[in-house]
Write an enzyme that holds these catalytic residues in place. Sequence first.
Site, PDB file in Angstrom:
ATOM      1  CD  GLN B 135      40.770  31.469  37.062  1.00 32.32           C
ATOM      2  OE1 GLN B 135      39.622  30.889  37.011  1.00 32.32           O
ATOM      3  NE2 GLN B 135      40.910  32.614  36.589  1.00 32.32           N
ATOM      4  CB  SER B 138      42.594  38.972  37.558  1.00 33.60           C
ATOM      5  OG  SER B 138      41.660  38.487  36.573  1.00 33.60           O
ATOM      6  CB  SER B 170      36.551  34.086  43.633  1.00 32.49           C
ATOM      7  OG  SER B 170      36.095  34.947  42.402  1.00 32.49           O
ATOM      8  CD  GLU B 253      36.229  32.303  34.043  1.00 28.08           C
ATOM      9  OE1 GLU B 253      37.413  32.451  33.478  1.00 28.08           O
ATOM     10  OE2 GLU B 253      36.038  33.179  34.960  1.00 28.08           O
ATOM     11  CD  GLU B 381      32.073  46.103  27.535  1.00 27.42           C
ATOM     12  OE1 GLU B 381      32.459  45.496  28.641  1.00 27.42           O
ATOM     13  OE2 GLU B 381      30.852  46.947  27.729  1.00 27.42           O
TER      14      GLU B 381
END
Lengths: 375, 415
Positions: B135, B138, B170, B253, B381
């Site tokens: 995927q 990022s 990944s 996810e 967060e």
Amino acid sequence: MNFDFSDDQKQLRDQARKFLTEKCPPKAVRAVLDGKAPYDKDLWKGLAEMGFLGVAIPEEFGGAGAGHLELCVIAEEMGRANAPVPFSSTVYLAAEALLIAGSDAQKKKWLLAIASGEAIGTLALFEGKGNPSPKTIKLTAANGMLNGVKKPVADGAIADFAVVAARTGSSGRDGDISLFIVDLRAGGVEVKSLTNLDPTRGQAEITFRDCKAEPLGAAGEGWSILTQVLDRAAVLCAFEQVGGSDRALEMGRDYALDRIAFGRQIGSFQAVKHMLADMYVSATLARSNSYYGAWALSTNAAELPEAAAAARISATQAFQHCAKNNIQVHGGMGFTWEFDCHMYYRRANAMALGLGSLSYWEDQLIDRMRKKNAA
Amino acid sequence: MNFDDTLQEAEFRATARAWIAANAPKQYEEELRKSSLGRTQLKNANILEVAKAWQKKKADAGWACLHWPKEYGGRGSSPIERVIWQQEEGPFGQLSRMFIIGHGMCGPTMMAFAREEHKRAYLPPLASGEKVWCQLFSEPAGGSDVAGLRTRAEKDGDDWVINGQKIWTSGAHYSDYGILLTRTDPTVPKHKGLTMFFLDMKSPGVEVRPIKQASGASDFNEVYFTNVRIPDHQRLGEVGDGWNVSLTTLMNERSAIGAAVSTGFPELFEYCSSLMLDDGPAIEDRAVRAKLASWAAKASGLKYTSMRAISALSKGERPGPENSIGKLVAGSMIQDVATYALDLQGAAGVISGAEDSELAGRFQAMLLRAPGTRVEGGTDEIMRNIIAERVLGLPGDIRVDKDVPFNRILTKGRG
């Protein structure tokens, strides 16, 4: 597998919530907190009329005969409302002890009186500092007479009867302990109220002097019965704690949405959001552990001891966490007598101790996990 | 409330158990059982090959991607059956780790947005592990701000031409395909100019460079795109609707329902049960017991939270944002557990080499891998924000770039 309450049980929850919202507003809790009465008598009567006191008591003994899942549902609502009545001592402790060990005659007499709201019961176990252990029990029973002092006894000053743990042997083993039922209105009993963290649920010191008592369960079986009672009460209290956690979280959330500072709702500050998110997390973990405990309790599963300890730990931590951070979200207002935050803070911290402290249950959980692994 | 299998579930369990007993690669069972976060290597075999072989075997017998429809290589199972399978698969389930992204995120996104002929062509080999997917979301400038990405896709005839860079991808180094989020319009606010594609990772112009992580391992990669061409029919969703498409992916996810989250607790409990401290067994020590019990209650709380989610799912409810708590709780717990296990080892806890350390460096590996768990798929967060905003209904964070065209957003803090 279906890991949720049934639609009927959810309906019962709604019914209990509606009833308590109406009959047990914060104002009613405050009346007891301010010392106007030792407990809310009207509420107690109403709970009896609704059938909530005897929900898990079989019909032949005057109850509704529904079951423990239903009792869990009601317990959660009692916790949400912070109800100032001797529900936990009477229903979770005294009634459960009778259900486990009572003779038919004892059940007929006392369970009927509990279900109808005529009798308040309690468990007289502790004798000063320390956690549940046969070693701490010094009060003696001989020839049907009790001598000794119990403290703290939850709701001891308003209870009509108590299940009392007494020493009947000197072998140094668990078998030295036996249980008795004492009519606290009879002679030989002296009761003194004790100031405590949570005045909405009183604590007392009870002195027994040549007090007549009736055995509950077989002689020498007291500790084994008590362990079962405490495990069952741990699950039921966990639901009260979950209800209290949720309510404290809601109060904090609502305040964070209402209160404006620095030109913004304080709930838009990440520090406040994250504090509330963490409260949600602990309340959710407690709820899930409690559901498992409820399943184990209602089916009398072999997993009950471990499930009860996990629910107890998780719910104790969650309620303390939510109650203290609810005050933090409220800032200075949260620390005032007028705001309701401290009522939940008091209840959370009092409940954390009532069945033995957190460290006691942590110890129990590890023992039980080891036993399971060894088996 | 019921924890027992129904007759149907019991039958399913028995069938699964029998098949696993007859077919699983048992020679690796012990090694897999003892592996934990940060350490899933096999001593005498290539784990990727072993994993692919097991996945293929499962797929051929109808045990792969249980909840997927049959026509896409799944079994059409209920959520409960999926959990039963995971319970029965036990340590062999560790082997599916390299398929997590593909099965958990790429597959569901393809199912929701790809053309029917693509679903039928690409999903079965993904389910069977013959093809591995990654995927590509990022970017160096993005991080938690996924919509801040800069990789460009420009239309050229029937193709799109991709230029830019992804990071933290990944498994890109062994992936055959990927789903890729790109910017197709930099003149509109950032969430509105994104478009999603899938592509062949062997396409000309794709370069994968492994990243050496803090743990020393290389599970992630940087991926560079230089004039990579993707045909328009490999677009997922509408042009400019990539953000919504990616939300589907991210939702999947965060709600990998039933997947047992690693907390490190079973490993720590097992360790303390045998560990001897100076004054007796660790498990008899009061301080140790208190820590263990607190973590035990957390671990069981997570387990039963996921059971509740599965029950809701099996009644037809959708997985909600409340499922964010799994990763949030487990991530920092595994880090704390590993830290504590090393504390129990005293000075020797510093030794991490497999030959000289306690339990072949199991907790040391866990410690070094744990920070990644707290960041990947959304930081702690971000998870807390999701709970605060979408579960508790608190206001969203202030986003000063919300309505600003992407090409006019501030890109540097100072100077």
